[in-house]
Motif scaffolding. Structure first.
Motif, PDB file in Angstrom:
ATOM      1  N   TYR A 103       0.821  -1.218   0.000  1.00  0.00           N
ATOM      2  CA  TYR A 103       0.000   0.000   0.000  1.00  0.00           C
ATOM      3  C   TYR A 103       0.848   1.256   0.000  1.00  0.00           C
ATOM      4  N   GLN A 104       2.024   1.188   0.570  1.00  0.00           N
ATOM      5  CA  GLN A 104       2.877   2.370   0.670  1.00  0.00           C
ATOM      6  C   GLN A 104       3.632   2.687  -0.614  1.00  0.00           C
ATOM      7  N   ILE A 105       3.675   1.753  -1.558  1.00  0.00           N
ATOM      8  CA  ILE A 105       4.469   1.993  -2.769  1.00  0.00           C
ATOM      9  C   ILE A 105       3.667   1.865  -4.066  1.00  0.00           C
ATOM     10  N   GLU A 106       2.717   0.948  -4.121  1.00  0.00           N
ATOM     11  CA  GLU A 106       2.097   0.602  -5.399  1.00  0.00           C
ATOM     12  C   GLU A 106       1.226   1.691  -6.003  1.00  0.00           C
ATOM     13  N   GLY A 107       0.376   2.337  -5.220  1.00  0.00           N
ATOM     14  CA  GLY A 107      -0.626   3.221  -5.797  1.00  0.00           C
ATOM     15  C   GLY A 107      -1.645   2.391  -6.560  1.00  0.00           C
ATOM     16  N   SER A 108      -2.473   3.051  -7.347  1.00  0.00           N
ATOM     17  CA  SER A 108      -3.502   2.359  -8.141  1.00  0.00           C
ATOM     18  C   SER A 108      -4.244   1.300  -7.324  1.00  0.00           C
ATOM     19  N   GLY A 136      -5.893  14.317   4.824  1.00  0.00           N
ATOM     20  CA  GLY A 136      -6.643  13.443   3.933  1.00  0.00           C
ATOM     21  C   GLY A 136      -5.794  12.633   2.968  1.00  0.00           C
ATOM     22  N   GLU A 137      -4.508  12.481   3.279  1.00  0.00           N
ATOM     23  CA  GLU A 137      -3.603  11.728   2.395  1.00  0.00           C
ATOM     24  C   GLU A 137      -4.060  10.275   2.248  1.00  0.00           C
ATOM     25  N   THR A 138      -3.879   9.724   1.056  1.00  0.00           N
ATOM     26  CA  THR A 138      -4.200   8.318   0.769  1.00  0.00           C
ATOM     27  C   THR A 138      -3.036   7.686   0.019  1.00  0.00           C
ATOM     28  N   GLY A 139      -3.145   6.410  -0.233  1.00  0.00           N
ATOM     29  CA  GLY A 139      -2.138   5.711  -1.030  1.00  0.00           C
ATOM     30  C   GLY A 139      -2.559   5.554  -2.477  1.00  0.00           C
ATOM     31  N   ASP A 140      -3.465   6.402  -2.937  1.00  0.00           N
ATOM     32  CA  ASP A 140      -3.992   6.245  -4.295  1.00  0.00           C
ATOM     33  C   ASP A 140      -2.913   6.355  -5.370  1.00  0.00           C
ATOM     34  N   VAL A 141      -1.911   7.168  -5.134  1.00  0.00           N
ATOM     35  CA  VAL A 141      -0.803   7.280  -6.081  1.00  0.00           C
ATOM     36  C   VAL A 141       0.464   6.662  -5.480  1.00  0.00           C
ATOM     37  N   ARG A 159       5.182   1.975 -12.540  1.00  0.00           N
ATOM     38  CA  ARG A 159       6.589   2.317 -12.762  1.00  0.00           C
ATOM     39  C   ARG A 159       7.558   1.256 -12.247  1.00  0.00           C
ATOM     40  N   TYR A 160       7.076   0.028 -12.034  1.00  0.00           N
ATOM     41  CA  TYR A 160       7.918  -1.002 -11.429  1.00  0.00           C
ATOM     42  C   TYR A 160       9.203  -1.256 -12.222  1.00  0.00           C
ATOM     43  N   LYS A 161       9.152  -1.161 -13.557  1.00  0.00           N
ATOM     44  CA  LYS A 161      10.368  -1.390 -14.347  1.00  0.00           C
ATOM     45  C   LYS A 161      11.421  -0.325 -14.044  1.00  0.00           C
ATOM     46  N   GLU A 162      11.000   0.926 -13.970  1.00  0.00           N
ATOM     47  CA  GLU A 162      11.929   2.014 -13.623  1.00  0.00           C
ATOM     48  C   GLU A 162      12.475   1.819 -12.208  1.00  0.00           C
TER      49      GLU A 162
END
Length: 118
Positions: A19-24, A48-53, A60-63
């Protein structure tokens, strides 16, 4: 004082939580996780921060893996978002979620980085 060294088989790596890295968090049929629900409940997070991004690792996993390679990392410990695999908490598997993690693992192996899945 004697110089201390890490064992030859020590694996230098990095670690993340889904949840802390993936987003989407709802992409490709993923169901809402407890963290998604929590962060979208008014008053539960700072401003109101979320993990949406998050870090947008889902896109961007390849990068990100290229960066790991450039740092000389040999291992990557990451967690699986079970709501990506089981959108309803149980039952039918979301193949697109499984495919995402397979792509991440394949990319890690291509770059000679050992995946450690938790």
């Amino acid at each position: 004082m004697a110089e201390k060294k890490f064992p030859k088989d020590f694996v230098w790596g990095s670690a993340t939580a889904s949840y802390q890295i993936e987003g989407s968090p709802l992409a490709d049929g993923t169901g809402p996780s407890i963290w998604h629900r929590f962060s979208h409940t008014p008053g539960t997070t700072h401003e109101g921060e979320t993990g949406d991004v998050a870090c947008d690792h889902y896109n961007r996993y390849k990068e990100d893996i290229k960066l790991m390679k450039s740092l000389g990392l040999k291992g990557y410990r990451f967690s699986i978002s079970w709501s990506r695999i089981f959108p309803n908490g149980k039952g039918k598997i979301n193949e697109k979620g499984v495919d995402f993690y397979n792509r991440v693992i394949d990319e890690l192996l291509k770059e000679n980085i050992t995946p450690f899945v938790t």
